[in-house]
Design an enzyme around this catalytic site. Structure first.
Site, PDB file in Angstrom:
ATOM      1  N   ASP A   1      13.777 -10.711  -0.798  1.00 52.37           N
ATOM      2  CA  ASP A   1      12.960 -11.402   0.190  1.00 52.37           C
ATOM      3  C   ASP A   1      13.634 -11.180   1.539  1.00 52.37           C
ATOM      4  OD1 ASP A   1      11.584 -13.067   1.849  1.00 52.37           O
ATOM      5  OD2 ASP A   1      11.810 -14.873   0.623  1.00 52.37           O
TER       6      ASP A   1
ATOM      7  N   THR B   1       4.341   1.387  13.631  1.00 58.20           N
ATOM      8  CA  THR B   1       2.906   1.246  13.858  1.00 58.20           C
ATOM      9  C   THR B   1       2.447   1.685  15.241  1.00 58.20           C
ATOM     10  OG1 THR B   1       1.157  -0.455  14.008  1.00 58.20           O
ATOM     11  CG2 THR B   1       3.372  -1.142  14.552  1.00 58.20           C
ATOM     12  N   ASP B   2       1.169   2.028  15.334  1.00 59.03           N
ATOM     13  CA  ASP B   2       0.527   2.312  16.615  1.00 59.03           C
ATOM     14  C   ASP B   2       0.476   1.089  17.525  1.00 59.03           C
ATOM     15  OD1 ASP B   2      -1.422   1.485  14.489  1.00 59.03           O
ATOM     16  OD2 ASP B   2      -2.752   1.313  16.212  1.00 59.03           O
TER      17      ASP B   2
ATOM     18  N   TYR C   1       5.933  -7.573   8.021  1.00 59.61           N
ATOM     19  CA  TYR C   1       5.001  -8.670   8.254  1.00 59.61           C
ATOM     20  C   TYR C   1       3.803  -8.035   8.947  1.00 59.61           C
ATOM     21  CZ  TYR C   1       3.273 -13.263   9.805  1.00 59.61           C
ATOM     22  OH  TYR C   1       2.520 -14.384  10.008  1.00 59.61           O
TER      23      TYR C   1
ATOM     24  N   LYS D   1       7.392  -5.347  15.765  1.00 57.37           N
ATOM     25  CA  LYS D   1       7.643  -4.017  15.193  1.00 57.37           C
ATOM     26  C   LYS D   1       8.436  -3.149  16.171  1.00 57.37           C
ATOM     27  CE  LYS D   1       6.408  -2.355  11.862  1.00 57.37           C
ATOM     28  NZ  LYS D   1       7.139  -2.209  10.561  1.00 57.37           N
TER      29      LYS D   1
ATOM     30  N   GLN E   1       0.824  -1.211   0.000  1.00 61.05           N
ATOM     31  CA  GLN E   1       0.000   0.000   0.000  1.00 61.05           C
ATOM     32  C   GLN E   1       0.856   1.259   0.000  1.00 61.05           C
ATOM     33  OE1 GLN E   1      -3.849   0.139   2.340  1.00 61.05           O
ATOM     34  NE2 GLN E   1      -2.754  -1.426   3.488  1.00 61.05           N
ATOM     35  N   VAL E   2       1.756   1.369   0.965  1.00 58.88           N
ATOM     36  CA  VAL E   2       2.607   2.557   1.068  1.00 58.88           C
ATOM     37  C   VAL E   2       3.664   2.542  -0.027  1.00 58.88           C
ATOM     38  CG1 VAL E   2       4.251   3.787   2.541  1.00 58.88           C
ATOM     39  CG2 VAL E   2       2.177   2.800   3.538  1.00 58.88           C
TER      40      VAL E   2
ATOM     41  N   TYR F   1       2.644  -9.042  16.704  1.00 58.96           N
ATOM     42  CA  TYR F   1       2.914  -8.052  15.659  1.00 58.96           C
ATOM     43  C   TYR F   1       3.524  -6.792  16.251  1.00 58.96           C
ATOM     44  CZ  TYR F   1       2.019  -4.298  12.327  1.00 58.96           C
ATOM     45  OH  TYR F   1       2.155  -3.185  11.514  1.00 58.96           O
TER      46      TYR F   1
ATOM     47  N   TRP G   1      -3.849   2.752  11.063  1.00 57.65           N
ATOM     48  CA  TRP G   1      -5.101   2.648  10.317  1.00 57.65           C
ATOM     49  C   TRP G   1      -4.894   3.007   8.836  1.00 57.65           C
ATOM     50  CZ3 TRP G   1     -10.278   3.825  13.164  1.00 57.65           C
ATOM     51  CH2 TRP G   1     -10.284   3.224  14.413  1.00 57.65           C
TER      52      TRP G   1
END
Length: 297
Positions: A45, A110-111, A70, A138, A11-12, A134, A159
């Site tokens: 990879d 990430t949050d 991931y 991170k 996405q990013v 997760y 989000w």
């Protein structure tokens, strides 16, 4: 500027291919060595740690932008080793290589590094306390980068959605065409953030120049629940002619939609540091949503 973009099909990463192209030459990698349209690109990879250094040495980038991770939050609970391999060990190796050749490193986090038990937006210096594998993996990746000698910027976001890949926006648009009523969680709060905003801010930061290494929060302004986000998606999409009708959206508690991994209840991030240091004004989440849907329309 020569930029190595890891994860150009996510996405990013998809949006970074566009935004970073304005800065110079962008070398893109994916896990398969192909982009979604079938175009060849670099192959990387991250599970194969021994391939990271040769790639970076060959490309010789000024900046590495790591848009890979991931992200299967529920699967990570039972796939701990892989989650930590991709989210901790690979960034650690990447930071080590970047430090050795003095390449700058931009890494997205990430949050989920927070437990979601707060009542005000999370600041960068708040103590992390991830609830699941997760978030733990991170956070471990963040710590590995921070412990390295690499000149780095860690951008925490939350989000994330967009017009590519699998995300809440596209899921809601699909379900809206199939159902007349949906039940959506209403007691989790955050700031819906489009991938294009993350990519554009990343390019702006690189254009200005990264000063000291550190962590910044990057999300849209304001906050809502998943239920509020769903209603906004349907309202905006209907106004733009993307939906013939709007389904009814019934609010439910988190307990009504059980998942393998526990989600943070309050994921709003304080973006004051980013705004002060880089002079960036972030759009309200509803405005950002409409801009995203206008692109689809």
């Amino acid at each position: 500027m020569r930029i190595l973009l890891l994860g150009g099909n996510g996405q990013v990463g998809h949006e970074c291919r566009r935004s970073l192209a304005t800065l110079g030459e962008v070398v893109i990698t994916t896990r398969s060595g192909n982009l979604p349209d079938g175009t060849d690109c670099g192959l990387l990879d991250l599970a194969r740690l021994d391939t990271i250094a040769p790639l970076v040495e060959r490309v010789a980038p000024d900046v590495v932008v790591n848009a890979t991770a991931y992200t299967a939050v529920d699967r990570a609970e039972d796939d701990v080793d892989t989650a930590f391999l991709i989210n901790r060990d690979a960034p650690a190796r990447l930071a080590e290589v970047c430090a050795a050749r003095e390449s700058r490193l931009v890494h997205f986090s990430t949050d989920y590094v927070f437990d979601g038990a707060g009542t005000r937006p999370w600041r960068e210096d708040d103590a992390p306390a991830p609830l699941g594998v997760y978030g733990q993996s991170k956070l471990a990746g963040e710590q590995a980068i921070q412990a390295s000698a690499a000149h780095h910027l860690i951008l925490r976001t939350a989000w994330v959605y967009g017009l590519h890949g699998a995300n809440f926006l596209l899921t809601m648009l699909r379900l809206a065409s199939e159902r007349e009523e949906l039940s959506v969680v209403a007691d989790q709060v955050g700031s819906p953030t489009p991938a294009w905003l993350i990519a554009d801010v990343t390019a702006t930061i690189l254009r200005q120049g990264m000063a000291a290494s550190g962590v910044c929060h990057l999300v849209s302004a304001g906050q809502t629940s998943w239920h509020g986000f769903a209603e906004a998606i349907f309202d905006e999409a209907h106004d733009l002619g993307l939906l013939a009708r709007k389904p009814r959206v019934t609010p439910i508690p988190t307990s009504g939609f059980p998942t393998r991994a526990t989600r943070p209840a309050y994921s709003v991030l304080d973006t004051g540091r980013l705004e002060r240091e880089f002079g960036i004004e972030l759009p309200a989440w509803r405005q950002a949503l409409r801009t995203t849907l206008q692109q689809r329309a």
